[in-house]
Write a protein that holds these residues in place. Structure first.
Motif: not given
Ligand code: PMP
Length: 407
Positions: A166-188
């Protein structure tokens, strides 16, 4: 106040001495390079040029030590250990490396989760892997306001999921994704995560251990460093477990006619002569970014993006991708992509270019996202630490005029 800081920074960039009127807003594609970075690279060629790792003579040892110093600097910059940092040609090569190497461990029916807002660099290598090995790709969808719908993630994760990329920040929209949440879910769920940090690394200090990311990819040239250099971070545990990607010199500890023994990490993943001077330049860029206040620069660029949105949102027919009128914006980098009804993005970019404003126009290497948003192409403003509020006001004025003159 902030713009004063940007003007002082600008003086450090030779290109703005060559073109004082240039309004450079294509930083998402590449940033300009401060003199320090150019000097560091030139100094390597001038005083330390030799190949690395194989030399017994002094100059070769000097080259090796500067290359390894650069690795240490970048490692510290992202809170990693040097042996967890593999130099690559850029984000694209870093992701391809992982797709090949990690891909070797997968089998038909395994699944990888991506998102609808990925750059082609974080889609195509996985699609290639999917067709090589019969792997299934699943995508986290986005809402109309350009934010990932993470409520879907638990449904996408299953026993066959092997990786989330997953991208941390979209190169088109500039959105900063909540990657901390994604990582926590993935790791669980026991699933590792690759972060595409190409757009994030110039605008926020990244600590890979705090993030708890398994893999992180980024490019030197988007963080005020040279072209031709990038990084793949991987945890030592993963890098030791994965097979090498490219074969050649340096990546082996022994070679016989029947086979080879891979070198230790990170050398196992660095076949052939690496981009040595570029690594030295990238390390200098990292030091430069830290010296100007890395987080402050990113915050400042986000403010410029917000200012531009505020200034142009009432222009008739102008659409800001991923911004819904009346909805507050989520965390965003200083990246603003627009379409102007009735005007092709290329014509808009050419018009802006006549006013010395540089924007990228097209699909920004994210076809699936463009399709999802229902646009063929857009014009993207992406800010850097040296952009000023005055420049934003100029851009807004020119966009007003464009609306009148181009229709
Ligand atoms: N991912 C993202 C989010 C990007 O913005 C880019 C560059 N536009 C890339 C990957 C690819 O980077 P590079 O071309 O330096 O390999």
């Amino acid at each position: 106040e902030n713009s004063k800081f940007a003007k002082a920074l600008k003086a450090e960039f030779p290109i703005f001495h060559a073109y004082p009127d240039l309004i450079y807003t294509d930083n998402g594609a590449t940033t300009q390079k401060p003199a320090r970075v150019l000097v560091a690279e030139q100094d390597f060629y001038t005083r330390s040029c030799a190949n690395v790792h194989r030399a017994i003579y002094t100059l070769g040892e000097e080259a090796t030590s500067r290359y390894e110093e650069a690795r240490k600097t970048i490692a510290e910059f992202i809170g990693a250990k040097p042996e967890e940092c593999i130099f690559t040609r850029g984000t694209t090569e870093a992701i391809n490396l992982l797709a090949h190497s990690f891909g070797e461990t997968l089998s038909a029916g395994d699944e990888i989760i991506l998102t609808e807002m990925e750059h082609h660099a974080n889609i195509v290598p996985w699609q290639q892997l999917a067709s090589r090995r019969g792997i299934k790709l699943r995508y986290i969808p986005i809402y109309d306001d350009g934010i990932l719908n993470l409520d879907i993630l638990p449904q996408l994760l299953n026993r066959r999921t092997k990786l989330i990329a997953v991208t941390m920040i979209s190169n088109v929209l500039g959105t900063r994704n909540h990657v901390e949440h994604i990582i926590a879910q993935a790791h669980s769920a026991g699933v590792p995560v690759l972060l595409d940090a190409a757009q994030a690394i110039p605008v926020e200090p990244i600590n890979v251990k705090e993030l708890d990311a398994d893999f992180v990819a980024f490019s030197g040239h988007k963080m005020y460093g040279p072209f031709g250099i990038g990084l793949l971070y991987g945890t030592r545990k993963w890098l030791e477990a994965l097979p090498p990607f490219m074969g050649g010199g340096d990546m082996i500890s022994e070679v016989g006619l029947e086979g080879f023994t891979p070198n230790e990490v990170p050398y196992k993943f660095e076949a052939g002569t690496p981009p040595i001077a570029q690594a030295v330049g990238m390390a200098e860029a990292a030091r430069w970014l830290s010296s100007i206040g890395h987080q402050a620069a990113g915050n400042y660029e986000s403010e410029l993006g917000q200012l531009l949105i505020d200034e142009i949102s009432l222009i008739p027919g102008l659409r800001i991708l991923g911004a819904q009128p009346g909805f507050p914006l989520g965390p965003r980098a200083g990246i603003v992509s627009v379409t102007l009804e009735g005007v092709h993005a290329h014509d808009l970019a050419a018009y802006l270019n006549r006013h010395k404003i540089t924007v990228r126009a097209g699909h920004h290497c994210a076809h699936p996202l463009a399709q999802r948003l229902g646009v063929v192409s857009s014009a993207r403003f992406s800010f850097g630490a040296y952009n000023t509020r005055e420049e934003v006001f100029t851009i807004a004025e020119i966009l007003q005029k464009a609306h009148k003159e181009l229709l």
